[in-house]
Scaffold this motif. Structure first.
Motif, PDB file in Angstrom:
ATOM      1  N   PHE A  58       0.855  -1.183   0.000  1.00 17.68           N
ATOM      2  CA  PHE A  58       0.000   0.000   0.000  1.00 17.68           C
ATOM      3  C   PHE A  58       0.893   1.235   0.000  1.00 17.68           C
ATOM      4  O   PHE A  58       2.070   1.161   0.365  1.00 17.68           O
ATOM      5  N   HIS A  59       0.309   2.392  -0.370  1.00 17.18           N
ATOM      6  CA  HIS A  59       1.066   3.640  -0.243  1.00 17.18           C
ATOM      7  C   HIS A  59       0.125   4.792   0.082  1.00 17.18           C
ATOM      8  O   HIS A  59      -1.068   4.740  -0.187  1.00 17.18           O
ATOM      9  N   ASP A  60       0.705   5.817   0.696  1.00 13.25           N
ATOM     10  CA  ASP A  60       0.012   7.083   0.900  1.00 13.25           C
ATOM     11  C   ASP A  60       1.059   8.190   0.866  1.00 13.25           C
ATOM     12  O   ASP A  60       2.251   7.921   0.689  1.00 13.25           O
ATOM     13  N   ARG A  61       0.615   9.434   0.993  1.00 12.44           N
ATOM     14  CA  ARG A  61       1.540  10.577   0.960  1.00 12.44           C
ATOM     15  C   ARG A  61       1.384  11.411   2.231  1.00 12.44           C
ATOM     16  O   ARG A  61       0.286  11.627   2.699  1.00 12.44           O
ATOM     17  N   ASN A  62       2.531  11.908   2.736  1.00 14.13           N
ATOM     18  CA  ASN A  62       2.517  12.841   3.864  1.00 14.13           C
ATOM     19  C   ASN A  62       2.170  14.229   3.353  1.00 14.13           C
ATOM     20  O   ASN A  62       2.106  14.472   2.138  1.00 14.13           O
ATOM     21  N   LYS A  63       2.026  15.162   4.285  1.00 12.24           N
ATOM     22  CA  LYS A  63       1.772  16.566   3.921  1.00 12.24           C
ATOM     23  C   LYS A  63       2.908  17.129   3.077  1.00 12.24           C
ATOM     24  O   LYS A  63       2.694  17.958   2.212  1.00 12.24           O
ATOM     25  N   ASP A  64       4.140  16.656   3.323  1.00 11.07           N
ATOM     26  CA  ASP A  64       5.296  17.142   2.555  1.00 11.07           C
ATOM     27  C   ASP A  64       5.494  16.356   1.260  1.00 11.07           C
ATOM     28  O   ASP A  64       6.533  16.438   0.632  1.00 11.07           O
ATOM     29  N   LEU A  65       4.476  15.553   0.875  1.00  9.99           N
ATOM     30  CA  LEU A  65       4.429  14.760  -0.356  1.00  9.99           C
ATOM     31  C   LEU A  65       5.390  13.574  -0.376  1.00  9.99           C
ATOM     32  O   LEU A  65       5.622  12.975  -1.416  1.00  9.99           O
ATOM     33  N   LEU A 122      -4.130   0.271  -1.991  1.00 16.46           N
ATOM     34  CA  LEU A 122      -3.425  -0.909  -2.482  1.00 16.46           C
ATOM     35  C   LEU A 122      -2.753  -0.562  -3.809  1.00 16.46           C
ATOM     36  O   LEU A 122      -3.390  -0.050  -4.725  1.00 16.46           O
ATOM     37  N   THR A 123      -1.466  -0.823  -3.884  1.00 15.99           N
ATOM     38  CA  THR A 123      -0.670  -0.477  -5.053  1.00 15.99           C
ATOM     39  C   THR A 123      -0.243  -1.703  -5.838  1.00 15.99           C
ATOM     40  O   THR A 123      -0.254  -1.707  -7.058  1.00 15.99           O
ATOM     41  N   ARG A 124       0.159  -2.768  -5.112  1.00 10.36           N
ATOM     42  CA  ARG A 124       0.741  -3.924  -5.778  1.00 10.36           C
ATOM     43  C   ARG A 124       0.468  -5.165  -4.935  1.00 10.36           C
ATOM     44  O   ARG A 124       0.412  -5.099  -3.716  1.00 10.36           O
ATOM     45  N   ILE A 125       0.328  -6.286  -5.628  1.00 11.81           N
ATOM     46  CA  ILE A 125       0.223  -7.590  -4.978  1.00 11.81           C
ATOM     47  C   ILE A 125       1.358  -8.438  -5.544  1.00 11.81           C
ATOM     48  O   ILE A 125       1.530  -8.513  -6.759  1.00 11.81           O
ATOM     49  N   GLU A 126       2.136  -9.062  -4.658  1.00 12.13           N
ATOM     50  CA  GLU A 126       3.241  -9.916  -5.084  1.00 12.13           C
ATOM     51  C   GLU A 126       3.027 -11.310  -4.520  1.00 12.13           C
ATOM     52  O   GLU A 126       2.653 -11.456  -3.363  1.00 12.13           O
ATOM     53  N   LEU A 127       3.270 -12.326  -5.340  1.00 13.03           N
ATOM     54  CA  LEU A 127       3.225 -13.702  -4.857  1.00 13.03           C
ATOM     55  C   LEU A 127       4.656 -14.158  -4.614  1.00 13.03           C
ATOM     56  O   LEU A 127       5.508 -14.022  -5.487  1.00 13.03           O
ATOM     57  N   LEU A 128       4.893 -14.697  -3.421  1.00 10.31           N
ATOM     58  CA  LEU A 128       6.217 -15.201  -3.057  1.00 10.31           C
ATOM     59  C   LEU A 128       6.131 -16.679  -2.709  1.00 10.31           C
ATOM     60  O   LEU A 128       5.144 -17.135  -2.145  1.00 10.31           O
ATOM     61  N   GLU A 129       7.194 -17.380  -3.069  1.00  8.74           N
ATOM     62  CA  GLU A 129       7.371 -18.768  -2.653  1.00  8.74           C
ATOM     63  C   GLU A 129       8.581 -18.747  -1.735  1.00  8.74           C
ATOM     64  O   GLU A 129       9.722 -18.656  -2.197  1.00  8.74           O
ATOM     65  N   ILE A 135       6.244   9.852  -0.055  1.00  9.73           N
ATOM     66  CA  ILE A 135       5.435   8.643  -0.231  1.00  9.73           C
ATOM     67  C   ILE A 135       5.834   7.629   0.829  1.00  9.73           C
ATOM     68  O   ILE A 135       7.014   7.335   1.006  1.00  9.73           O
ATOM     69  N   ASN A 136       4.849   7.125   1.540  1.00  9.26           N
ATOM     70  CA  ASN A 136       5.057   6.060   2.521  1.00  9.26           C
ATOM     71  C   ASN A 136       4.569   4.758   1.909  1.00  9.26           C
ATOM     72  O   ASN A 136       3.451   4.687   1.400  1.00  9.26           O
ATOM     73  N   TRP A 137       5.401   3.733   1.972  1.00 10.39           N
ATOM     74  CA  TRP A 137       5.044   2.408   1.473  1.00 10.39           C
ATOM     75  C   TRP A 137       4.827   1.485   2.649  1.00 10.39           C
ATOM     76  O   TRP A 137       5.630   1.464   3.586  1.00 10.39           O
ATOM     77  N   TYR A 138       3.757   0.698   2.614  1.00  8.75           N
ATOM     78  CA  TYR A 138       3.436  -0.246   3.669  1.00  8.75           C
ATOM     79  C   TYR A 138       3.398  -1.644   3.069  1.00  8.75           C
ATOM     80  O   TYR A 138       2.609  -1.917   2.167  1.00  8.75           O
ATOM     81  N   ASN A 139       4.273  -2.520   3.558  1.00 10.73           N
ATOM     82  CA  ASN A 139       4.368  -3.890   3.046  1.00 10.73           C
ATOM     83  C   ASN A 139       3.840  -4.866   4.087  1.00 10.73           C
ATOM     84  O   ASN A 139       4.238  -4.807   5.250  1.00 10.73           O
ATOM     85  N   PHE A 140       2.972  -5.761   3.653  1.00 10.54           N
ATOM     86  CA  PHE A 140       2.424  -6.796   4.530  1.00 10.54           C
ATOM     87  C   PHE A 140       2.706  -8.154   3.900  1.00 10.54           C
ATOM     88  O   PHE A 140       1.960  -8.613   3.037  1.00 10.54           O
ATOM     89  N   PRO A 141       3.812  -8.805   4.292  1.00  6.53           N
ATOM     90  CA  PRO A 141       4.134 -10.119   3.727  1.00  6.53           C
ATOM     91  C   PRO A 141       3.324 -11.234   4.389  1.00  6.53           C
ATOM     92  O   PRO A 141       2.658 -11.015   5.403  1.00  6.53           O
ATOM     93  N   ASP A 142       3.401 -12.397   3.790  1.00 10.07           N
ATOM     94  CA  ASP A 142       2.767 -13.610   4.331  1.00 10.07           C
ATOM     95  C   ASP A 142       1.250 -13.500   4.423  1.00 10.07           C
ATOM     96  O   ASP A 142       0.633 -14.062   5.330  1.00 10.07           O
ATOM     97  N   PHE A 143       0.630 -12.788   3.495  1.00 13.87           N
ATOM     98  CA  PHE A 143      -0.823 -12.649   3.480  1.00 13.87           C
ATOM     99  C   PHE A 143      -1.414 -13.772   2.631  1.00 13.87           C
ATOM    100  O   PHE A 143      -0.878 -14.129   1.595  1.00 13.87           O
ATOM    101  N   ALA A 144      -2.525 -14.336   3.059  1.00 17.05           N
ATOM    102  CA  ALA A 144      -3.241 -15.413   2.351  1.00 17.05           C
ATOM    103  C   ALA A 144      -2.299 -16.560   1.989  1.00 17.05           C
ATOM    104  O   ALA A 144      -2.127 -16.903   0.817  1.00 17.05           O
ATOM    105  N   PRO A 145      -1.677 -17.194   2.981  1.00 23.03           N
ATOM    106  CA  PRO A 145      -0.726 -18.281   2.714  1.00 23.03           C
ATOM    107  C   PRO A 145      -1.402 -19.500   2.096  1.00 23.03           C
ATOM    108  O   PRO A 145      -2.593 -19.735   2.292  1.00 23.03           O
ATOM    109  N   ALA A 146      -0.620 -20.273   1.334  1.00 21.39           N
ATOM    110  CA  ALA A 146      -1.151 -21.453   0.638  1.00 21.39           C
ATOM    111  C   ALA A 146      -0.048 -22.500   0.501  1.00 21.39           C
ATOM    112  O   ALA A 146       1.136 -22.170   0.464  1.00 21.39           O
ATOM    113  N   ASP A 147      -0.472 -23.754   0.390  1.00 17.69           N
ATOM    114  CA  ASP A 147       0.478 -24.858   0.226  1.00 17.69           C
ATOM    115  C   ASP A 147       0.763 -25.190  -1.233  1.00 17.69           C
ATOM    116  O   ASP A 147       1.825 -25.698  -1.556  1.00 17.69           O
ATOM    117  N   THR A 148      -0.203 -24.924  -2.131  1.00 18.38           N
ATOM    118  CA  THR A 148      -0.037 -25.263  -3.547  1.00 18.38           C
ATOM    119  C   THR A 148      -0.233 -24.029  -4.421  1.00 18.38           C
ATOM    120  O   THR A 148      -0.849 -23.049  -3.986  1.00 18.38           O
TER     121      THR A 148
END
Length: 155
Positions: free
Chosen positions: A25-32, A77-84, A34-47
């Motif tokens: 995710f991202h947002d902007r401060n008053k001084d413009l 929400l800016t980007r979704i990444e799938l990691l193995e 950009i803050n990025w927020y990363n949340f790994p390990d979301f919706a885990p899966a085995d296959t």
């Protein structure tokens, strides 16, 4: 220049799943700044099939993700990444969330997020993953196959 914050999801159980999504995710401060927020390990899966099934659920909002952010946060929400494990498999960029357009009177809000599949990037070409994507999103078959070959060959 931006600030990047990674927040680990609380693991449920001791078993580490093979796949997981990183929600960015991202947002902007008053001084413009950009803050990025990363949340790994979301919706885990085995296959791969389960992981892509989870992607479909994220996109149609049956797996909610807004609770990852602090209450009242206006980050989008800016980007979704799938990691193995630590290996990045693909990224979906340029996500358009129809809820952000909800205040426009002519816009009929849909439950699904709009994805520009052509801007998807395969970081690690994998046939199992391609087959799962084509099964879950058959209408995007040609785009997936084209991107798979393009990214796999480094074109």
């Amino acid at each position: 220049m931006g600030v990047e914050i990674t927040i680990r999801s609380k693991a449920v159980g001791n078993d580490k799943k093979r796949f997981g999504y990183k929600m960015v995710f991202h947002d902007r401060n008053k001084d413009l700044t950009i803050n990025w927020y990363n949340f790994p390990d979301f919706a885990p899966a085995d296959t791969a099939a389960e992981a892509i099934g989870n992607l479909a659920k994220i996109l149609n909002r049956s797996i909610p993700f807004q609770q990852l952010l602090e209450e009242g946060s206006e980050a989008i929400l800016t980007r979704i990444e799938l990691l193995e494990g630590e290996k990045k498999l693909f990224r979906i960029n340029n996500i358009d969330d129809p809820q952000s357009l909800a205040n426009m009177p002519w816009f009929n809000v849909k439950e699904k997020m709009l994805v520009a599949w052509r801007t998807m990037v395969f970081d690690d070409v994998n046939r199992e993953l391609l087959d799962a994507l084509v099964t879950a999103f058959p209408e995007q078959k040609q785009i997936f196959k084209g991107k798979f070959l393009e990214d796999g060959l480094g074109l």
